[in-house]
Design an enzyme around this catalytic site. Structure first.
Site, mmCIF file in Angstrom:
data_model
loop_
_atom_site.group_PDB
_atom_site.id
_atom_site.type_symbol
_atom_site.label_atom_id
_atom_site.label_comp_id
_atom_site.label_asym_id
_atom_site.label_seq_id
_atom_site.Cartn_x
_atom_site.Cartn_y
_atom_site.Cartn_z
ATOM 1 N N GLY A 137 74.258 -39.369 -10.034
ATOM 2 C CA GLY A 137 75.081 -37.962 -11.267
ATOM 3 C C GLY A 137 74.167 -37.886 -11.525
ATOM 4 O O GLY A 137 74.539 -36.235 -12.018
ATOM 5 N N THR A 138 73.224 -37.761 -12.173
ATOM 6 C CA THR A 138 72.275 -36.911 -12.803
ATOM 7 C C THR A 138 71.777 -35.489 -12.665
ATOM 8 O O THR A 138 71.530 -35.101 -13.493
ATOM 9 C CB THR A 138 70.582 -37.989 -12.683
ATOM 10 O OG1 THR A 138 70.192 -38.086 -11.868
ATOM 11 C CG2 THR A 138 70.945 -38.964 -13.458
ATOM 12 N N GLU A 153 63.987 -32.360 -12.581
ATOM 13 C CA GLU A 153 62.993 -33.764 -12.608
ATOM 14 C C GLU A 153 61.602 -33.280 -12.034
ATOM 15 O O GLU A 153 61.032 -33.061 -10.618
ATOM 16 C CB GLU A 153 63.710 -34.654 -12.298
ATOM 17 C CG GLU A 153 63.307 -35.374 -11.017
ATOM 18 C CD GLU A 153 63.947 -36.468 -11.024
ATOM 19 O OE1 GLU A 153 63.830 -37.308 -10.226
ATOM 20 O OE2 GLU A 153 65.828 -36.426 -10.076
ATOM 21 N N SER A 159 74.487 -44.617 -1.408
ATOM 22 C CA SER A 159 73.741 -43.007 -1.326
ATOM 23 C C SER A 159 72.197 -43.161 -1.281
ATOM 24 O O SER A 159 71.784 -42.583 -0.020
ATOM 25 C CB SER A 159 74.269 -42.772 -2.497
ATOM 26 O OG SER A 159 73.241 -41.064 -2.721
ATOM 27 N N ARG A 197 77.537 -44.698 -12.886
ATOM 28 C CA ARG A 197 78.324 -44.551 -11.607
ATOM 29 C C ARG A 197 78.931 -45.898 -10.468
ATOM 30 O O ARG A 197 78.111 -46.856 -11.332
ATOM 31 C CB ARG A 197 77.459 -43.457 -10.187
ATOM 32 C CG ARG A 197 78.114 -43.504 -9.126
ATOM 33 C CD ARG A 197 77.568 -43.203 -8.228
ATOM 34 N NE ARG A 197 78.228 -42.039 -7.005
ATOM 35 C CZ ARG A 197 77.686 -41.366 -6.056
ATOM 36 N NH1 ARG A 197 76.335 -41.177 -5.790
ATOM 37 N NH2 ARG A 197 78.588 -40.906 -4.970
ATOM 38 N N TYR A 241 79.976 -40.432 -13.920
ATOM 39 C CA TYR A 241 80.018 -39.722 -12.654
ATOM 40 C C TYR A 241 81.213 -39.701 -12.306
ATOM 41 O O TYR A 241 81.414 -38.056 -12.125
ATOM 42 C CB TYR A 241 78.652 -39.780 -11.454
ATOM 43 C CG TYR A 241 79.006 -39.803 -10.614
ATOM 44 C CD1 TYR A 241 78.883 -38.311 -10.168
ATOM 45 C CD2 TYR A 241 80.193 -39.844 -8.967
ATOM 46 C CE1 TYR A 241 78.552 -37.487 -9.049
ATOM 47 C CE2 TYR A 241 80.340 -38.847 -7.801
ATOM 48 C CZ TYR A 241 79.553 -37.757 -7.587
ATOM 49 O OH TYR A 241 79.948 -37.268 -6.783
ATOM 50 N N LYS A 264 77.183 -27.015 -4.022
ATOM 51 C CA LYS A 264 78.343 -26.801 -4.175
ATOM 52 C C LYS A 264 79.107 -26.758 -5.292
ATOM 53 O O LYS A 264 78.265 -27.538 -6.231
ATOM 54 C CB LYS A 264 78.882 -27.598 -3.145
ATOM 55 C CG LYS A 264 77.995 -27.933 -1.752
ATOM 56 C CD LYS A 264 78.559 -28.867 -1.077
ATOM 57 C CE LYS A 264 78.352 -28.994 0.499
ATOM 58 N NZ LYS A 264 78.290 -30.213 1.529
#
Length: 328
Positions: free
Chosen positions: A65-66, A84, A176, A168, A223, A272
Site C-alpha cells: 500500500g505504499t 519512487e 500480489s 498489509r 493497509y 482509481k
C-alpha cells in the site's frame, strides 16, 4: 487491529533483528528524549541545516500500500512525495557492501573515508534526490518501500524525519507479488512459500526498527484500515505528522496523473478512487500446503494482528465515505 502476542519462535527472531539494529540504536539513544515531544520534533527546523528538514519517509514490504499512501500524501496541497526512484534503496545496498568486510572498512579508513565522511556524503545525495526530483512544496516526502529497512540509520542522518510504515496481510502481499511475477531483492516469485518467507523477514526488521524509534517517530499504518476507514486513518496520519488534514487526500485519483510513474507497482489501481477488491483477491489462491504451514512460515502475521489460520479474514466494515453515505 490489535497486535497480538506471539510464541517462542517469533520472539527469538525478533531478538535476532533487535541485535542487528542495536549498534545504530546506541547512536540514536542520545536524541531519544528530544523526540518525545511530537510537535516540536517535526516542526523545529534550522534554516541553515538541511538535515533538520522534517522529511517524511513512506515504506514497507513492496505491494503493502505504499503507492496508495504516497498518492494520498501527494494530494495534500502542502506535501510533495512523487514516485519512487529506488536510488536511495540502491544506495543503502551499496553502503552495506562497502562495509561488508573488515578489509574494506580498513581500506576506506586508511583513505580517510571514515564513517562521518560517508554519512555526510549519503545525506547530501539523499537530499538532492528528495528535494529536486519534482516541484518542491512545504513538506518533502520520499516513498521507497524497502528504504525502511534502514530507518534507524536514516533517523541518525535526519533527526526530524518521520516514518510511515505500511503494513498489509502478508498473504495478500505475497499474492500480489507472485501473481505479477515481481522479483524483490533477488527473491524470485517462484512460490508463495518463498515470497511469504521474504515478507516475514522484511516485516520483522521493519517492525523491530519502528518499535526502537518509538511512536513519535514511526507510525505503522495497516493497509486494510487505510482503504476501509480512510477518513479516520488519514486524520491519525496527519496528526502524527503534525500537518493539517485536508479532505483532498481522500481523492488521490484527482491528482495522481501529475505524479504517476509507469514503473511504480500497481499504478493502474491508484488511478482509481479507493476500492476494496485487493482486500480479498488472494482468497483461495494460496496452495494448501502453504496454508497449512502458515503460522510457521510467517509468524509476523500474528504479531501484526492477522490470524494465520483464518483463510478468509474479515478486515472490518467500510466507513461512511467508502460506502458513499458521506462526501468530502
Amino acid at each position: 487491529m490489535q497486535v497480538k502476542r506471539t510464541g517462542i519462535v517469533a520472539l527469538s527472531s525478533f531478538y535476532i533483528i533487535a541485535l542487528l539494529v542495536i549498534g545504530e540504536l546506541l547512536l540514536y539513544k542520545d536524541n531519544r528524549e528530544s523526540s518525545r515531544n511530537k510537535r516540536s520534533i517535526f516542526t523545529r527546523t534550522n534554516p541553515g541545516n538541511e538535515t533538520d528538514l522534517p522529511l517524511i519517509f513512506v515504506g514497507g514490504v513492496p505491494s503493502s500500500g505504499t503507492t496508495l499512501m504516497r498518492s494520498m500524501l501527494d494530494a495534500h496541497p502542502d506535501i510533495r512525495c512523487s514516485p519512487e526512484t529506488r536510488l536511495l534503496s540502491w544506495l543503502m545496498l551499496e553502503l552495506k557492501e562497502w562495509h561488508r568486510g573488515e578489509d574494506e572498512t580498513h581500506r576506506l579508513a586508511e583513505a580517510g573515508v571514515v564513517p562521518y565522511v560517508l554519512d555526510t556524503a549519503v545525506t547530501k545525495f539523499m537530499l538532492q534526490i528528495i528535494k529536486h526530483h519534482s516541484t518542491p512544496k512545504s513538506f518533502f516526502c520520499n516513498k521507497d518501500p524497502l528504504l525502511l529497512l534502514d530507518m534507524i540509520y536514516l533517523k541518525k542522518l535526519f533527526r526530524n524525519a518521520k516514518f510511515i510504515y505500511m503494513v498489509r496481510d502478508g498473504r495478500a502481499n505475497a499474492h500480489s507479488l507472485v501473481s505479477r511475477n515481481v522479483t524483490i531483492l533477488g527473491v524470485e516469485p517462484t512460490s508463495y512459500r518463498t515470497m511469504l518467507q521474504f515478507w516475514n523477514r522484511a516485516s520483522l526488521q521493519m517492525y523491530a526498527s519502528c518499535n526502537v524509534l518509538g511512536e513519535a517517530v514511526c507510525l505503522p499504518v495497516h493497509y486494510e484500515k487505510l482503504v476501509l476507514q480512510p477518513v479516520q486513518t488519514t486524520k491519525k496520519i496527519f496528526e502524527f505528522l503534525d500537518i493539517d488534514w485536508n479532505p483532498e487526500v481522500l481523492h488521490h485519483e484527482r491528482h495522481v496523473k501529475e505524479t504517476l510513474s509507469q514503473f511504480e507497482f500497481l499504478t493502474d489501481q491508484v488511478k482509481k478512487p479507493i476500492y476494496l477488491d485487493a482486500l480479498t483477491s488472494w482468497f483461495g489462491k494460496i496452495p494448501l500446503d502453504v496454508e497449512r504451514d502458515m503460522a510457521k512460515i510467517a509468524p509476523m502475521l500474528k504479531i501484526l494482528g492477522y490470524d494465520p489460520n483464518n483463510r478468509e479474514p474479515n478486515y472490518g466494515e467500510p466507513d461512511d465515505f467508502v460506502s458513499g453515505i458521506v462526501k468530502y
